[in-house]
Design an enzyme around this catalytic site. Structure first.
Site, PDB file in Angstrom:
ATOM      1  N   CYS A 114       3.906   0.858  15.379  1.00  0.00           N
ATOM      2  CA  CYS A 114       4.549   1.776  14.408  1.00  0.00           C
ATOM      3  C   CYS A 114       3.503   2.509  13.588  1.00  0.00           C
ATOM      4  O   CYS A 114       3.683   2.739  12.375  1.00  0.00           O
ATOM      5  CB  CYS A 114       5.516   1.038  13.481  1.00  0.00           C
ATOM      6  SG  CYS A 114       6.852   0.246  14.350  1.00  0.00           S
ATOM      7  N   HIS A 132       1.905   2.792   8.261  1.00  0.00           N
ATOM      8  CA  HIS A 132       3.028   2.413   9.123  1.00  0.00           C
ATOM      9  C   HIS A 132       4.064   3.544   9.069  1.00  0.00           C
ATOM     10  O   HIS A 132       4.184   4.223   8.049  1.00  0.00           O
ATOM     11  CB  HIS A 132       3.622   1.117   8.562  1.00  0.00           C
ATOM     12  CG  HIS A 132       4.644   0.443   9.411  1.00  0.00           C
ATOM     13  ND1 HIS A 132       5.953   0.884   9.485  1.00  0.00           N
ATOM     14  CD2 HIS A 132       4.572  -0.643  10.204  1.00  0.00           C
ATOM     15  CE1 HIS A 132       6.640   0.079  10.292  1.00  0.00           C
ATOM     16  NE2 HIS A 132       5.820  -0.854  10.747  1.00  0.00           N
ATOM     17  N   GLN A 187       1.783  -6.363   4.469  1.00  0.00           N
ATOM     18  CA  GLN A 187       0.804  -7.257   5.107  1.00  0.00           C
ATOM     19  C   GLN A 187      -0.096  -7.935   4.081  1.00  0.00           C
ATOM     20  O   GLN A 187      -0.892  -8.802   4.437  1.00  0.00           O
ATOM     21  CB  GLN A 187      -0.060  -6.469   6.106  1.00  0.00           C
ATOM     22  CG  GLN A 187       0.715  -5.822   7.227  1.00  0.00           C
ATOM     23  CD  GLN A 187       1.382  -6.842   8.155  1.00  0.00           C
ATOM     24  OE1 GLN A 187       1.063  -8.032   8.146  1.00  0.00           O
ATOM     25  NE2 GLN A 187       2.328  -6.379   8.959  1.00  0.00           N
ATOM     26  N   ASP A 197       2.291  -0.174  -0.229  1.00  0.00           N
ATOM     27  CA  ASP A 197       3.032  -0.887   0.809  1.00  0.00           C
ATOM     28  C   ASP A 197       2.335  -2.240   1.002  1.00  0.00           C
ATOM     29  O   ASP A 197       1.284  -2.334   1.626  1.00  0.00           O
ATOM     30  CB  ASP A 197       2.997  -0.051   2.102  1.00  0.00           C
ATOM     31  CG  ASP A 197       3.592  -0.793   3.283  1.00  0.00           C
ATOM     32  OD1 ASP A 197       3.967  -1.971   3.133  1.00  0.00           O
ATOM     33  OD2 ASP A 197       3.647  -0.193   4.376  1.00  0.00           O
ATOM     34  N   LYS A 227       7.949 -11.259   6.636  1.00  0.00           N
ATOM     35  CA  LYS A 227       6.517 -11.389   6.938  1.00  0.00           C
ATOM     36  C   LYS A 227       5.865 -12.421   6.014  1.00  0.00           C
ATOM     37  O   LYS A 227       4.712 -12.793   6.192  1.00  0.00           O
ATOM     38  CB  LYS A 227       5.816 -10.036   6.783  1.00  0.00           C
ATOM     39  CG  LYS A 227       6.309  -9.021   7.825  1.00  0.00           C
ATOM     40  CD  LYS A 227       5.646  -7.683   7.648  1.00  0.00           C
ATOM     41  CE  LYS A 227       6.370  -6.572   8.376  1.00  0.00           C
ATOM     42  NZ  LYS A 227       6.096  -6.505   9.807  1.00  0.00           N
TER      43      LYS A 227
END
Ligand SMILES: Cc1ncc(COP(=O)(O)O)c(C=O)c1O
Length: 404
Positions: A362, A122, A202, A199, A225
């Site tokens: 993104c 991202h 998700q 990261d 999220k």
């Protein structure tokens, strides 16, 4: 596999008041809809118990401070941190990565040091490192993907050298849903003396995560999220890393003593939390974690994996649809309809009450690698069921009728 969530769509009007009947919300990878307990926790915090934290000498503020710190302890337990002091509240994953880049990277990286990212990151795990490169003259290497859209860990292992000080990778791709073998990535990084930043934006909403068992050094995610509020997120880091890092921003709360001659700073995590924090955001995040854990991350993962399988099988049978990413992607399916721009796909689907995301997500370098300007993306959450996949398929049949 049958899960408790198979029955969820029947409940969702109660649990998720912002999802009206008949609306297929398939954009959870962008942001999750909020369950009633999160909305109630936020309303209660503003409407009944509100006060500032850490400063007030009055009971209300002391109580709010306890609730705010209880949320930090809840986050720590949720991701397997060693202590609540390893949890830094930030605005979201973007701010967390910028914090690590500026504070840790700005202090410990020297010109000529290298960091390794991947082709599927991202922008928020690319641009902060480019800003650091502009300041410190580090070099950025990019690991390629396998043919089915995973970060190629064979390539990562071959590319890493003692010059590499950091590897920064997505746990789950926001476009392809590919799941990283974090343990293997951590071993590869540590074998050359580099740190691993993961990261987890998700991943945290769809997989059980234990940052210590995974071997990560930094782990970041956004509350919104994870069915929580916007404006609150988390940076976890190993305590010795946080201890050694200078402040990212200066202001109230993060100090020990201030004088015009010299200021000393509070220990972590307070050192990194300048200014009045997002108090209610932390309480909402606590409620969101309670909510997902009441269902269970294993159950959520199984539920979303089943929906992905159903979606991929159905879309494949439409034969003018190209699917991206691996078969076992976690909760996210990116696709293209031959001869139709993804924005047109999204607009026509919207007319049929199906909300997907269309664009570069993104992740422009990933689009380049896929050889497309954009994709259409359906992403799932706890509130989705087979009925939403059927609505998507019907919508795509309509797209094909309209475009011949
Ligand atoms: C994989 C990934 N990383 C980072 C981000 C940035 O998150 P935020 O905008 O909440 O800071 C996102 C959001 O889309 C994401 O999907």
């Amino acid at each position: 596999m049958s899960t408790r969530l198979d029955a969820r769509p029947l409940d969702r009007l109660v649990d998720f008041p912002a999802i009206p009947a008949g609306w297929a919300y398939l954009d959870t990878a962008a942001t999750a809809q909020k369950p009633r307990p999160v909305i109630d926790a936020i309303a209660r915090a503003y409407g009944e118990t509100y006060a500032t934290v850490h400063r007030g000498v009055y009971q209300r503020s002391a109580d709010m401070t306890l609730a705010y710190e209880a949320a930090r302890a809840r986050v720590a337990a949720f991701i397997g941190a060693g202590s609540p002091n390893e949890i830094v509240y930030v605005r979201g994953a973007t701010e967390a990565i910028n914090l690590v880049a500026q504070s840790w990277g700005g202090t410990f990286l020297k010109p000529g040091d290298r960091i390794l990212l991947s082709q599927l990151e991202h922008h928020s795990n690319i641009v902060p490192w480019q800003l650091l490169r502009d300041k410190v003259a580090i070099e950025i290497d990019v690991a390629p993907l396998t043919a089915d859209g995973r970060i190629d860990l064979d390539a990562v292992e071959a590319m890493l050298t003692p010059q590499h000080k950091l590897v920064a990778l997505a746990h789950v791709s926001n476009v392809l849903g590919s799941v990283l073998d974090v343990r293997r990535a951590a071993n590869a990084a540590h074998n050359v003396g580099a740190k691993l930043l993961v990261d987890g934006c998700q991943a945290v909403p769809r997989l059980p995560v234990d940052v210590q068992a995974l071997g990560a050094d930094f782990y970041v995610f956004s509350g919104h999220k994870l069915y929580g509020p916007t404006g609150i997120g988390v940076l976890w880091a190993r305590p010795e890393l946080l201890d050694a890092m200078p402040p990212y921003q200066g202001g109230g709360s993060m100090i020990d003593r201030v004088s015009f001659e010299r200021t000393t700073y509070a220990p972590p995590p307070t050192r990194f939390e300048a200014g009045t924090p997002h108090i209610v955001g932390a309480l909402g995040l606590h409620a969101a974690i309670d909510y997902v854990e009441s269902i269970g991350l294993e159950a959520i993962h199984a539920h979303e994996t089943a929906l992905v399988r159903q979606t991929r099988d159905a879309l494949r049978s439409l034969n003018s649809v190209t699917l991206f990413g691996p078969e076992d992607s976690a909760g996210i399916v990116s696709f293209a309809v031959e001869g139709v721009h993804p924005h047109d796909v999204g607009t026509i689907l919207d007319e049929g009450q199906v909300a997907i995301r269309a664009g570069h997500h993104c992740a422009q370098p990933l689009m380049e690698a896929l050889g497309v300007p954009a994709t259409a993306r359906a992403s799932f959450g706890v509130y989705n069921g087979p009925v939403d996949v059927e609505a998507l398929v019907q919508g795509l049949q309509r797209v094909r009728r309209i475009f011949g």
